[in-house]
Design an enzyme around this catalytic site. Sequence first.
Site, PDB file in Angstrom:
ATOM      1  N   HIS A 176       0.842  -1.206   0.000  1.00 12.29           N
ATOM      2  CA  HIS A 176       0.000   0.000   0.000  1.00 12.29           C
ATOM      3  C   HIS A 176       0.882   1.263   0.000  1.00 12.29           C
ATOM      4  O   HIS A 176       0.619   2.205  -0.740  1.00 12.29           O
ATOM      5  CB  HIS A 176      -0.888   0.049   1.255  1.00 12.29           C
ATOM      6  CG  HIS A 176      -1.955  -1.009   1.322  1.00 12.29           C
ATOM      7  ND1 HIS A 176      -2.141  -1.807   2.429  1.00 12.29           N
ATOM      8  CD2 HIS A 176      -2.905  -1.387   0.430  1.00 12.29           C
ATOM      9  CE1 HIS A 176      -3.163  -2.626   2.207  1.00 12.29           C
ATOM     10  NE2 HIS A 176      -3.638  -2.402   1.007  1.00 12.29           N
ATOM     11  N   LYS A 234     -18.105  -6.247   7.468  1.00 12.46           N
ATOM     12  CA  LYS A 234     -16.853  -6.982   7.698  1.00 12.46           C
ATOM     13  C   LYS A 234     -16.376  -6.741   9.116  1.00 12.46           C
ATOM     14  O   LYS A 234     -16.594  -5.672   9.692  1.00 12.46           O
ATOM     15  CB  LYS A 234     -15.760  -6.474   6.740  1.00 12.46           C
ATOM     16  CG  LYS A 234     -15.784  -7.124   5.379  1.00 12.46           C
ATOM     17  CD  LYS A 234     -14.457  -6.821   4.677  1.00 12.46           C
ATOM     18  CE  LYS A 234     -14.536  -6.993   3.165  1.00 12.46           C
ATOM     19  NZ  LYS A 234     -13.385  -6.367   2.497  1.00 12.46           N
ATOM     20  N   ARG A 242      -1.990  -6.286  -8.374  1.00 13.25           N
ATOM     21  CA  ARG A 242      -0.885  -7.207  -8.071  1.00 13.25           C
ATOM     22  C   ARG A 242      -0.722  -8.264  -9.143  1.00 13.25           C
ATOM     23  O   ARG A 242       0.360  -8.515  -9.630  1.00 13.25           O
ATOM     24  CB  ARG A 242      -1.116  -7.892  -6.721  1.00 13.25           C
ATOM     25  CG  ARG A 242      -0.814  -6.992  -5.559  1.00 13.25           C
ATOM     26  CD  ARG A 242      -1.459  -7.476  -4.304  1.00 13.25           C
ATOM     27  NE  ARG A 242      -2.911  -7.341  -4.416  1.00 13.25           N
ATOM     28  CZ  ARG A 242      -3.738  -7.480  -3.407  1.00 13.25           C
ATOM     29  NH1 ARG A 242      -3.278  -7.779  -2.223  1.00 13.25           N
ATOM     30  NH2 ARG A 242      -5.039  -7.331  -3.578  1.00 13.25           N
ATOM     31  N   SER A 298      -3.051  -7.659   2.841  1.00 15.42           N
ATOM     32  CA  SER A 298      -3.327  -7.497   4.274  1.00 15.42           C
ATOM     33  C   SER A 298      -3.709  -8.843   4.883  1.00 15.42           C
ATOM     34  O   SER A 298      -3.324  -9.139   6.024  1.00 15.42           O
ATOM     35  CB  SER A 298      -4.471  -6.503   4.488  1.00 15.42           C
ATOM     36  OG  SER A 298      -4.112  -5.236   4.019  1.00 15.42           O
TER      37      SER A 298
HETATM   38  P1  ADP Z   1      -9.777  -3.585  -0.793  1.00 17.90           P
HETATM   39  O1  ADP Z   1     -10.480  -4.340   0.291  1.00 17.90           O
HETATM   40  O2  ADP Z   1     -10.518  -2.401  -1.319  1.00 17.90           O
HETATM   41  O3  ADP Z   1      -9.172  -4.426  -1.901  1.00 17.90           O
HETATM   42  P2  ADP Z   1      -7.111  -3.324   0.233  1.00 17.90           P
HETATM   43  O4  ADP Z   1      -6.698  -2.547   1.424  1.00 17.90           O
HETATM   44  O5  ADP Z   1      -6.902  -4.804   0.264  1.00 17.90           O
HETATM   45  O6  ADP Z   1      -8.595  -2.918   0.002  1.00 17.90           O
HETATM   46  O7  ADP Z   1      -6.383  -2.760  -1.057  1.00 17.90           O
HETATM   47  C1  ADP Z   1      -6.532  -1.439  -1.485  1.00 17.90           C
HETATM   48  C2  ADP Z   1      -5.928  -1.285  -2.873  1.00 17.90           C
HETATM   49  O8  ADP Z   1      -4.529  -1.531  -2.790  1.00 17.90           O
HETATM   50  C3  ADP Z   1      -6.449  -2.281  -3.920  1.00 17.90           C
HETATM   51  O9  ADP Z   1      -6.471  -1.641  -5.176  1.00 17.90           O
HETATM   52  C4  ADP Z   1      -5.409  -3.374  -3.919  1.00 17.90           C
HETATM   53  O10 ADP Z   1      -5.367  -4.056  -5.151  1.00 17.90           O
HETATM   54  C5  ADP Z   1      -4.148  -2.560  -3.682  1.00 17.90           C
HETATM   55  N1  ADP Z   1      -3.088  -3.344  -3.076  1.00 17.90           N
HETATM   56  C6  ADP Z   1      -3.144  -4.124  -1.984  1.00 17.90           C
HETATM   57  N2  ADP Z   1      -1.956  -4.720  -1.744  1.00 17.90           N
HETATM   58  C7  ADP Z   1      -1.122  -4.310  -2.740  1.00 17.90           C
HETATM   59  C8  ADP Z   1       0.234  -4.587  -3.085  1.00 17.90           C
HETATM   60  N3  ADP Z   1       0.971  -5.455  -2.386  1.00 17.90           N
HETATM   61  N4  ADP Z   1       0.751  -3.981  -4.179  1.00 17.90           N
HETATM   62  C9  ADP Z   1      -0.011  -3.136  -4.925  1.00 17.90           C
HETATM   63  N5  ADP Z   1      -1.298  -2.844  -4.659  1.00 17.90           N
HETATM   64  C10 ADP Z   1      -1.857  -3.414  -3.587  1.00 17.90           C
END
Ligand code: ADP
Length: 164
Positions: free
Chosen positions: A20, A44, A95, A133
């Site tokens: 992130h 959630k 990703r 996450s």
């Molecule tokens: P959501 O539940 O909306 O997917 P996340 O917090 O999991 O929320 O992710 C927010 C954004 O960050 C999403 O677009 C996700 O694809 C991106 N993201 C999460 N982890 C990574 C990573 N390791 N590298 C690049 N983008 C990421």
Amino acid sequence: MEKKVCAIYPGSFDPPTLGHLDIIGRAAHLFDELIVAIAVNSAKQPLFSVEERLSLLGECCAKLSPTVRVLSFEGTLLVGFAEQVGAQVIVRGLRAMSDFEYEYQMASINRQLNPEIETCILLTSSEFAFLSSSIVKEVARLQGDVSQLVPPNVLSALKEKFAS
Ligand code: ADP
């Protein structure tokens, strides 16, 4: 007068990872202003409360760039919140191909809802391609080492959560 472009980066950030932060740092270079928006989903059960996530992300972003702000939103559409804060661009991270379908669907519905707001997808830096996450929570819960995956403040917070 030069037009300022404000972008919004939404997500759960439960918890924020280095993946992130990589996206936040890169988006902060691209746009005049970046709002990191924690989407609160009452359906959630998150590990970290919205207050905890605001504080963890706030600390990280303060170190990254003065043009990044962290907010949370609940009970409203993302495009509605983007309009409220004056953002013209939605930033998402990609990703793997497995993310693509969902991101494509979200970008399409958001364009349908508000064609003025563009989605900008940044490809992950390869070292974070496997990072999510959920994987961080799973490893930390089983007392594995996640120090290479999350910033130091998140590492401490995870240790506290999972201290047995
Ligand atoms: P959501 O539940 O909306 O997917 P996340 O917090 O999991 O929320 O992710 C927010 C954004 O960050 C999403 O677009 C996700 O694809 C991106 N993201 C999460 N982890 C990574 C990573 N390791 N590298 C690049 N983008 C990421």
